[in-house]
Design a protein around this motif. Structure first.
Motif, PDB file in Angstrom:
ATOM      1  N   ASP A   1      86.374  23.984  75.767  1.00 55.23           N
ATOM      2  CA  ASP A   1      87.157  22.607  75.264  1.00 55.23           C
ATOM      3  C   ASP A   1      88.192  23.036  74.384  1.00 55.23           C
TER       4      ASP A   1
ATOM      5  N   THR B   1      90.881  25.350  75.786  1.00 54.01           N
ATOM      6  CA  THR B   1      91.916  24.588  76.752  1.00 54.01           C
ATOM      7  C   THR B   1      92.829  23.707  75.567  1.00 54.01           C
TER       8      THR B   1
ATOM      9  N   HIS C   1      96.193  25.554  76.777  1.00 53.29           N
ATOM     10  CA  HIS C   1      97.153  24.698  77.739  1.00 53.29           C
ATOM     11  C   HIS C   1      97.569  23.762  76.747  1.00 53.29           C
ATOM     12  N   ASN C   2      96.997  22.871  76.174  1.00 50.55           N
ATOM     13  CA  ASN C   2      97.444  21.490  75.697  1.00 50.55           C
ATOM     14  C   ASN C   2      98.309  21.759  74.734  1.00 50.55           C
TER      15      ASN C   2
ATOM     16  N   ASN D   1      91.934  16.367  82.027  1.00 49.56           N
ATOM     17  CA  ASN D   1      91.902  17.107  80.689  1.00 49.56           C
ATOM     18  C   ASN D   1      90.459  17.470  80.449  1.00 49.56           C
TER      19      ASN D   1
ATOM     20  N   ASP E   1      89.440  19.726  83.027  1.00 50.59           N
ATOM     21  CA  ASP E   1      89.888  21.430  82.749  1.00 50.59           C
ATOM     22  C   ASP E   1      89.250  21.965  81.666  1.00 50.59           C
ATOM     23  N   ALA E   2      88.770  20.972  80.541  1.00 51.22           N
ATOM     24  CA  ALA E   2      87.983  21.683  79.425  1.00 51.22           C
ATOM     25  C   ALA E   2      86.557  21.918  80.042  1.00 51.22           C
TER      26      ALA E   2
ATOM     27  N   SER F   1      86.932  25.270  81.996  1.00 52.11           N
ATOM     28  CA  SER F   1      87.160  26.266  81.194  1.00 52.11           C
ATOM     29  C   SER F   1      85.677  26.937  80.499  1.00 52.11           C
TER      30      SER F   1
END
Length: 582
Positions: A116, A119, A123-124, A190, A193-194, A197
């Protein structure tokens, strides 16, 4: 929209003034663009005259050219933020996140998975910086262009202006639907994605176990569900707003058709001049363009908001407060005064009414069953967390009144699970004191019994240790961590069972290194092997979050019914344990 701008300003950090200036430039460019469209009215009127008013027409062409050139110059300046500050915003945001993670209370940090946070920082932050540098100006245009051009059309002819106003009012619910669905969708993306990841990090780190249990590969039950969930979340987010987007775009196109139809009727009734209708039609087409884009761009804004929100969620976590009145400790005894502490989500506190004192330059051992609160004691000493009640003091100073960096400057910690960075042995040791000389590093290496195995390496201290020290054995990793602590030379040393996972031969070597580390220090050691702490000045038996017993090894062993004596007897019996023959 106000929230998105606030999040952008937060993410921009020290570059917020430049960001605000860029938004002002964008607004100015839009105002100039509106003025350029207004020039079409007198220009077309001059061209439609009989005869054509050539001088007046060329005058308005010159004005139009000047306005277009001015707008172009402003747009170029507007893009300057992307070229000059995008990388700086990205770098600064990651540095601020790093500083925030360092000061974040341990409980808050523990609740966030590694994937988390990876990410968010990776990315964020990139998405947030892109939103600030590229989407922000577009964001201003989507709002100001329809607003200013709508006012212009109303001023030219209120009837045709009313058509655009009604189309805008009708489109707002659709855009809001897109916004709501996209927000929910990209928040879900999101989160997925976290999770993916985090599972990828877990998969890579746990690959030997997964291989041994037959759970590695494309169908890994630990990894595959997270990847499927990520794909489903992305697909759902893309589909959720498709119908409202199409509806909003169709509505805007229908509004242009209605405006032209109404204008044509007014021209035929001699109630509107043809040049004016042409000017209004050109302006209306420019008015409709951002309005049609708004439904599509809303998805990008919501994607950006989701990224900005996750960055903001970390940046706005409050660090542990530093209470006023504290001074850096000058003595290094440790005292707990009626300390209680509980982890978030637990119904019962981990520590209850714990009081004890560790005299300066002495060794205190903490023993007890797993989960009794031993490691929590060390977390409170390092101020990774604050007690729920009671006081922790270092040298008579309440640790909650000392800046965390200043406090940790006086404390060296050696953990059971050693973490080495994928760098050289030298770099990992020098982390204890980055300004140390080569001679000081060499001295720490010898004191920690590291020199013997380093001498056999082709590159010596410049040998890379691999990810998490994977190129070294457990004993070698532990000795490097002890060398790091020796180099730091802090007056307080915390040892979290540094020999528990070692074989007998490595344990002897590491124990010798520990003796060099703790000489003349205030030491708190967590021990599971009681044989390693028989010489401690004080042993505290922690049970159910309380100090159940305290004393030296001799004093505690003398009580056969005490918890310590029973633990000692159990470990003595375990020495005779063996694998039975088949």
């Amino acid at each position: 929209m106000t929230r998105i701008l606030r999040l952008m300003l937060t993410a921009a950090g020290p570059y917020a003034p430049q960001f605000r200036a860029t938004l002002r430039v964008s607004l100015a460019a839009t105002a100039v663009q509106t003025a350029a469209y207004a020039v079409f009215v007198p220009l077309l009127t001059a061209l439609a005259g009989d005869p054509v008013d050539t001088g007046r027409a060329w005058l308005w062409v010159a004005v139009l050219a000047a306005l277009v050139a001015t707008e172009a110059a402003l747009r170029i300046r507007e893009m300057g933020f992307t070229y000059d500050y995008w990388h700086l915003v990205t770098e600064d945001a990651r540095l601020r996140l790093g500083a925030k993670l360092r000061s974040m209370p341990q409980q808050e940090l523990n609740r966030r998975a590694a994937g988390d946070l990876t990410t968010v920082v990776g990315h964020n932050v990139t998405s947030a910086a892109t939103a600030i540098s590229s989407l922000a100006a577009l964001f201003v245009r989507l709002i100001t262009v329809p607003l200013l051009l709508g006012v212009l059309v109303l001023a030219l002819d209120w009837r045709l202006g009313a058509v655009l106003v009604l189309a805008t009012l009708a489109a707002i619910p659709l855009v809001r639907t897109v916004q709501r669905r996209s927000n929910a969708g990209y928040q879900g993306v999101n989160t997925a994605d976290a999770e993916a990841s985090d599972r990828i990090v877990e998969y890579v780190q746990g690959l030997p176990v997964l291989k041994a249990t037959g759970q590695a590969g494309a169908d890994s039950p630990r990894l595959l569900p997270a990847l499927r969930h990520q794909h489903e979340a992305q697909s759902a987010a893309a589909r959720s707003a498709s119908i409202p987007v199409a509806g909003a775009q169709l509505l805007v196109q229908a509004a242009i058709v209605a405006l032209v139809s109404a204008g044509a009727a007014l021209v035929l009734d001699a109630d509107l001049s043809l040049p004016l209708l042409v000017a209004i039609t050109v302006t209306a087409a420019r008015f409709a363009e951002p309005l049609a884009l708004a439904s599509t761009m809303t998805q990008l804004f919501e994607m950006a908001e989701a990224a900005l929100s996750r960055v903001d969620d970390v940046l706005t976590v409050e660090p542990l407060p530093v209470r006023p009145g504290g001074t850096p400790p000058e003595a290094f005894d440790i005292r707990f005064e009626d300390v209680e502490f509980g982890y978030r989500g637990q119904s019962e506190p981990t520590l209850r009414g714990v009081s004890f004192e560790v005299p300066e330059r002495s060794m205190t051992a903490l023993v007890g069953p797993s989960g009794s609160g031993k490691t929590t004691v060390t977390k409170l000493i390092t101020r990774f967390a604050d007690p729920t009640s009671g006081t922790v003091l270092l040298g008579g100073t309440d640790v909650s009144t000392v800046d965390p960096d200043e406090l940790l400057r006086h404390i060296a910690v050696v953990f059971q699970d050693v973490y080495l960075f994928d760098d050289t042995i030298r770099a990992n040791i020098a982390m204890g004191r980055p300004d140390a000389t080569e001679a000081e590093i060499e001295a720490a290496v010898r004191a920690a019994n590291v020199h013997a195995f380093i001498a056999g390496l082709p590159l010596g201290l410049d040998t890379r240790v691999g990810e998490i020290g994977s190129a070294l054995s457990g004993g070698e990793r532990q000795r490097i961590s002890i060398a790091r602590a020796i180099l730091k030379d802090a007056p307080v040393v915390l040892l979290d069972e540094p020999t528990a996972a070692l074989d007998s031969e490595s344990e002897v070597v590491v124990q010798e290194a520990i003796e060099a580390l703790v000489a003349g220090k205030t030491v708190v050691v967590i021990a599971h092997r009681l044989s390693t702490i028989v010489g401690a000045d004080q042993i505290l038996v922690i049970e159910d979050g309380r100090v159940a017993q305290r004393g030296t090894h001799t004093e505690l062993i003398a009580d056969p019914d005490g918890r310590y004596a029973r633990m000692w007897a159990a470990q003595e019996r375990a020495r005779d344990w063996h694998v039975p023959a088949v």
